[in-house]
Scaffold this motif. Structure first.
Motif, PDB file in Angstrom:
ATOM      1  N   LYS A  21      20.047  -8.701  23.373  1.00 18.84           N
ATOM      2  CA  LYS A  21      20.560  -9.882  22.378  1.00 18.84           C
ATOM      3  C   LYS A  21      20.398  -9.251  21.249  1.00 18.84           C
ATOM      4  CE  LYS A  21      19.408 -14.368  20.820  1.00 18.84           C
ATOM      5  NZ  LYS A  21      18.292 -15.660  20.736  1.00 18.84           N
ATOM      6  N   MET A  22      19.495  -8.555  20.720  1.00 18.03           N
ATOM      7  CA  MET A  22      19.470  -7.918  19.347  1.00 18.03           C
ATOM      8  C   MET A  22      20.213  -7.131  18.980  1.00 18.03           C
ATOM      9  SD  MET A  22      15.434  -7.642  18.211  1.00 18.03           S
ATOM     10  CE  MET A  22      15.038  -6.386  19.649  1.00 18.03           C
ATOM     11  N   ALA A  23      20.777  -6.031  20.127  1.00 13.50           N
ATOM     12  CA  ALA A  23      21.821  -4.944  19.733  1.00 13.50           C
ATOM     13  C   ALA A  23      22.911  -5.726  19.799  1.00 13.50           C
ATOM     14  CB  ALA A  23      21.643  -4.203  21.019  1.00 13.50           C
ATOM     15  N   GLU A  24      23.346  -6.766  20.428  1.00 18.50           N
ATOM     16  CA  GLU A  24      24.712  -7.417  20.403  1.00 18.50           C
ATOM     17  C   GLU A  24      24.860  -8.443  19.172  1.00 18.50           C
ATOM     18  OE1 GLU A  24      27.190  -6.628  22.601  1.00 18.50           O
ATOM     19  OE2 GLU A  24      25.824  -5.005  23.462  1.00 18.50           O
ATOM     20  N   MET A  25      23.985  -8.810  18.498  1.00 20.84           N
ATOM     21  CA  MET A  25      24.303  -9.568  17.013  1.00 20.84           C
ATOM     22  C   MET A  25      25.260  -8.881  16.354  1.00 20.84           C
ATOM     23  SD  MET A  25      20.565 -10.790  16.149  1.00 20.84           S
ATOM     24  CE  MET A  25      19.529 -11.795  17.078  1.00 20.84           C
ATOM     25  N   GLU A  26      26.131  -9.844  15.861  1.00 20.95           N
ATOM     26  CA  GLU A  26      27.121  -9.623  14.937  1.00 20.95           C
ATOM     27  C   GLU A  26      26.594  -9.040  13.568  1.00 20.95           C
ATOM     28  OE1 GLU A  26      30.855 -11.755  12.812  1.00 20.95           O
ATOM     29  OE2 GLU A  26      30.586 -12.249  14.906  1.00 20.95           O
ATOM     30  N   THR A  27      25.527  -9.613  13.026  1.00 24.41           N
ATOM     31  CA  THR A  27      24.764  -9.024  12.058  1.00 24.41           C
ATOM     32  C   THR A  27      23.284  -9.145  12.303  1.00 24.41           C
ATOM     33  OG1 THR A  27      24.600 -11.292  10.834  1.00 24.41           O
ATOM     34  CG2 THR A  27      26.527 -10.034  10.441  1.00 24.41           C
ATOM     35  N   HIS A  28      22.570  -8.421  11.806  1.00 25.39           N
ATOM     36  CA  HIS A  28      21.216  -8.385  11.867  1.00 25.39           C
ATOM     37  C   HIS A  28      20.363  -8.901  10.858  1.00 25.39           C
ATOM     38  CE1 HIS A  28      22.793  -5.282  14.936  1.00 25.39           C
ATOM     39  NE2 HIS A  28      21.655  -5.809  15.649  1.00 25.39           N
ATOM     40  N   ASN A  29      20.886  -9.852  10.014  1.00 29.62           N
ATOM     41  CA  ASN A  29      20.204 -10.298   8.890  1.00 29.62           C
ATOM     42  C   ASN A  29      19.130 -11.210   9.315  1.00 29.62           C
ATOM     43  OD1 ASN A  29      22.110  -9.366   7.446  1.00 29.62           O
ATOM     44  ND2 ASN A  29      23.520 -10.842   7.276  1.00 29.62           N
ATOM     45  N   SER A  30      19.006 -11.794  10.424  1.00 28.04           N
ATOM     46  CA  SER A  30      18.109 -12.883  10.761  1.00 28.04           C
ATOM     47  C   SER A  30      16.842 -11.988  11.519  1.00 28.04           C
ATOM     48  CB  SER A  30      18.800 -13.666  11.690  1.00 28.04           C
ATOM     49  OG  SER A  30      19.186 -13.252  12.891  1.00 28.04           O
ATOM     50  N   ILE A  31      17.002 -10.555  11.587  1.00 29.39           N
ATOM     51  CA  ILE A  31      16.040  -9.937  12.192  1.00 29.39           C
ATOM     52  C   ILE A  31      15.236  -8.766  11.196  1.00 29.39           C
ATOM     53  CG2 ILE A  31      15.441  -7.903  14.145  1.00 29.39           C
ATOM     54  CD1 ILE A  31      17.675  -8.848  15.461  1.00 29.39           C
ATOM     55  N   THR A  32      13.974  -9.049  11.153  1.00 28.44           N
ATOM     56  CA  THR A  32      13.252  -8.113  10.186  1.00 28.44           C
ATOM     57  C   THR A  32      13.266  -6.591  10.661  1.00 28.44           C
ATOM     58  OG1 THR A  32      11.068  -8.139  11.269  1.00 28.44           O
ATOM     59  CG2 THR A  32      11.663 -10.066   9.806  1.00 28.44           C
ATOM     60  N   LYS A  33      13.111  -5.854   9.654  1.00 30.73           N
ATOM     61  CA  LYS A  33      13.291  -4.409  10.189  1.00 30.73           C
ATOM     62  C   LYS A  33      12.020  -3.990  10.845  1.00 30.73           C
ATOM     63  CE  LYS A  33      13.967  -1.315   6.604  1.00 30.73           C
ATOM     64  NZ  LYS A  33      13.811  -0.696   5.480  1.00 30.73           N
ATOM     65  N   ASN A  34      10.809  -4.823  10.732  1.00 30.94           N
ATOM     66  CA  ASN A  34       9.810  -4.710  11.444  1.00 30.94           C
ATOM     67  C   ASN A  34       9.922  -4.906  13.126  1.00 30.94           C
ATOM     68  OD1 ASN A  34       7.037  -3.864  11.980  1.00 30.94           O
ATOM     69  ND2 ASN A  34       6.653  -6.038  12.285  1.00 30.94           N
ATOM     70  N   ASP A  35      10.786  -6.094  13.323  1.00 31.69           N
ATOM     71  CA  ASP A  35      11.339  -6.400  14.710  1.00 31.69           C
ATOM     72  C   ASP A  35      12.230  -5.388  15.247  1.00 31.69           C
ATOM     73  OD1 ASP A  35       9.766  -8.791  14.844  1.00 31.69           O
ATOM     74  OD2 ASP A  35      11.655  -9.918  14.248  1.00 31.69           O
ATOM     75  N   LEU A  36      13.129  -4.580  14.550  1.00 34.90           N
ATOM     76  CA  LEU A  36      13.946  -3.731  15.007  1.00 34.90           C
ATOM     77  C   LEU A  36      13.217  -2.401  15.205  1.00 34.90           C
ATOM     78  CD1 LEU A  36      17.083  -4.013  12.519  1.00 34.90           C
ATOM     79  CD2 LEU A  36      16.864  -4.504  15.162  1.00 34.90           C
ATOM     80  N   VAL A  37      12.336  -1.864  14.375  1.00 40.09           N
ATOM     81  CA  VAL A  37      11.613  -0.876  14.651  1.00 40.09           C
ATOM     82  C   VAL A  37      10.728  -1.076  15.740  1.00 40.09           C
ATOM     83  CG1 VAL A  37       9.587   0.603  13.904  1.00 40.09           C
ATOM     84  CG2 VAL A  37      11.512  -0.164  12.251  1.00 40.09           C
ATOM     85  N   GLY A  38      10.049  -2.310  16.215  1.00 46.01           N
ATOM     86  CA  GLY A  38       9.068  -2.733  17.070  1.00 46.01           C
ATOM     87  C   GLY A  38      10.127  -2.385  18.472  1.00 46.01           C
ATOM     88  N   ALA A  39      11.076  -2.818  18.589  1.00 46.23           N
ATOM     89  CA  ALA A  39      12.030  -2.973  19.712  1.00 46.23           C
ATOM     90  C   ALA A  39      12.624  -1.396  19.965  1.00 46.23           C
ATOM     91  CB  ALA A  39      13.377  -3.613  19.514  1.00 46.23           C
ATOM     92  N   LEU A  40      12.714  -0.649  19.217  1.00 42.34           N
ATOM     93  CA  LEU A  40      12.966   0.782  19.194  1.00 42.34           C
ATOM     94  C   LEU A  40      11.699   1.310  19.780  1.00 42.34           C
ATOM     95  CD1 LEU A  40      15.176   1.828  16.178  1.00 42.34           C
ATOM     96  CD2 LEU A  40      15.838   1.641  18.553  1.00 42.34           C
ATOM     97  N   ARG A  41      10.582   1.093  19.289  1.00 40.27           N
ATOM     98  CA  ARG A  41       9.230   1.720  19.812  1.00 40.27           C
ATOM     99  C   ARG A  41       9.063   1.341  21.338  1.00 40.27           C
ATOM    100  NH1 ARG A  41       5.909   0.769  14.287  1.00 40.27           N
ATOM    101  NH2 ARG A  41       6.477   2.952  13.262  1.00 40.27           N
TER     102      ARG A  41
END
Length: 53
Positions: A21-41
């Motif tokens: 769901k995070m990867a398919e978002m049109e924009t990532h303005n509603s996700i914090t950088k910490n959430d994205l880094v956490g998903a990658l980790r």
């Protein structure tokens, strides 16, 4: 983390769907950088990415 990827009570399928769901978002303005880094980790820790090399 907003998506509870470290919660052992959440099914693996639900965690993968949350990352999709995070990867398919049109924009990532509603996700914090910490959430994205956490998903990658989480992906890195749970999948042997080096085995595909």
């Amino acid at each position: 983390m907003k998506y509870h990827l470290d919660d052992p009570d959440i099914a693996m399928q639900s965690k993968v769907m949350a990352i999709e769901k995070m990867a398919e978002m049109e924009t990532h303005n509603s996700i914090t950088k910490n959430d994205l880094v956490g998903a990658l980790r989480w992906i890195y820790e749970h999948y042997d990415l080096l085995s595909v090399l």
